[in-house]
Design a protein around this motif. Structure first.
Motif, short mmCIF file in Angstrom:
data_model
loop_
_atom_site.label_atom_id
_atom_site.label_comp_id
_atom_site.label_asym_id
_atom_site.label_seq_id
_atom_site.Cartn_x
_atom_site.Cartn_y
_atom_site.Cartn_z
N ASN A 99 -4.44 8.19 2.11
CA ASN A 99 -4.37 7.64 3.46
C ASN A 99 -2.93 7.67 3.94
O ASN A 99 -2.00 7.36 3.19
N CYS A 100 -2.76 8.02 5.21
CA CYS A 100 -1.45 8.07 5.85
C CYS A 100 -0.88 6.64 5.92
O CYS A 100 -1.60 5.69 6.22
N ASP A 101 0.41 6.50 5.65
CA ASP A 101 1.06 5.19 5.72
C ASP A 101 1.20 4.68 7.15
O ASP A 101 1.30 3.49 7.37
N THR A 137 -0.92 5.76 10.01
CA THR A 137 -2.17 5.64 10.76
C THR A 137 -3.37 5.23 9.91
O THR A 137 -4.42 4.96 10.45
N GLU A 159 -5.15 7.16 8.34
CA GLU A 159 -6.11 8.26 8.39
C GLU A 159 -6.03 9.05 7.08
O GLU A 159 -4.94 9.37 6.62
N TYR A 172 -5.98 12.23 4.59
CA TYR A 172 -5.61 13.64 4.69
C TYR A 172 -5.36 14.18 3.29
O TYR A 172 -5.16 13.42 2.34
N GLN A 211 -3.05 15.81 0.68
CA GLN A 211 -1.64 16.00 0.35
C GLN A 211 -1.54 17.07 -0.74
O GLN A 211 -2.15 16.96 -1.79
N ARG A 233 3.82 8.68 2.79
CA ARG A 233 2.75 9.64 3.04
C ARG A 233 2.45 9.66 4.53
O ARG A 233 1.96 8.68 5.08
N VAL A 234 2.78 10.79 5.17
CA VAL A 234 2.59 10.93 6.61
C VAL A 234 1.64 12.09 6.88
O VAL A 234 1.84 13.20 6.41
N HIS A 235 0.60 11.81 7.64
CA HIS A 235 -0.40 12.82 8.01
C HIS A 235 0.29 13.96 8.75
O HIS A 235 1.12 13.72 9.63
N GLU A 263 3.13 14.41 12.40
CA GLU A 263 4.39 15.14 12.52
C GLU A 263 4.37 16.18 13.64
O GLU A 263 5.35 16.35 14.35
#
Length: 180
Positions: free
Chosen positions: A69-71, A73, A75, A77, A79, A130-132, A136
């Motif tokens: 999970n994205c930190d 949102t 959501e 994804y 990785q 962790r960024v979706h 970005e």
């Protein structure tokens, strides 16, 4: 914790030289370690064991993905995971794993368990933040991002405030620009 049998390498019967072991790591592997940060996992791990007369050299290579999970949102994804690790196994009087890349096992040991090393190799390959990818490049559409956009300060608000200023201040601003 009960060891996973497929991750135990019996090296006593192997010839001197290189041997390749391949593993497909999925979510059940992480469930065994009671690690619940991943939603799903598909990682291929290759372990190349080079048996020498006095020691063993293990080269771990992992590639694949874990679903997290994205930190920002929350959501989910995929990785991408890419990581490598070298481990030297020596023989000594007693078991010692104090060093990161050196493992000492007692003389007479005929097998080595590598599940913990594979677990750490994969978990440490995941970035701290962790960024979706959609965040970005701006393509992700989610309720959380919409709400953040709605609540964020806008540049247009500043222009509207300037229009509501007392007209006498505009005359004073003219004096500043006339001097230049």
């Amino acid at each position: 914790m009960k060891p996973l049998k497929e991750f135990i390498i019996q090296f006593v019967g192997l010839k001197v030289g290189k041997h390749l072991f391949e593993y497909k790591i999925e979510q059940a592997f992480f469930d065994h370690f009671e690690y619940n940060e991943f939603n799903n996992a598909r990682v291929d791990v290759e372990v190349e064991l080079e048996k020498k007369s006095t020691l063993l050299e293990l080269h771990f290579k992992a590639s694949g993905f874990v679903n997290v999970n994205c930190d920002l949102t929350n959501e989910p994804y995929d990785q991408t995971i890419e990581n490598e690790f070298e481990l030297v196994v020596k023989f000594g009087d007693e078991f010692n794993d104090e060093h990161i890349d050196i493992l000492i096992i007692p003389h007479g040991t005929y097998e080595i368990e590598i599940a913990q090393y594979i677990y750490e190799l994969i978990v440490l390959a995941v970035p701290i933040k962790r960024v979706h990818p959609g965040v970005e490049d701006g393509t992700l559409g989610s309720e959380i991002l919409d709400k953040l956009e709605q609540l964020s300060p806008k540049l247009n608000d500043e222009k509207e405030e300037e229009e509501d200023i007392d007209p006498r201040w505009n005359t004073l601003k003219k004096l500043l620009t006339d001097n230049k």
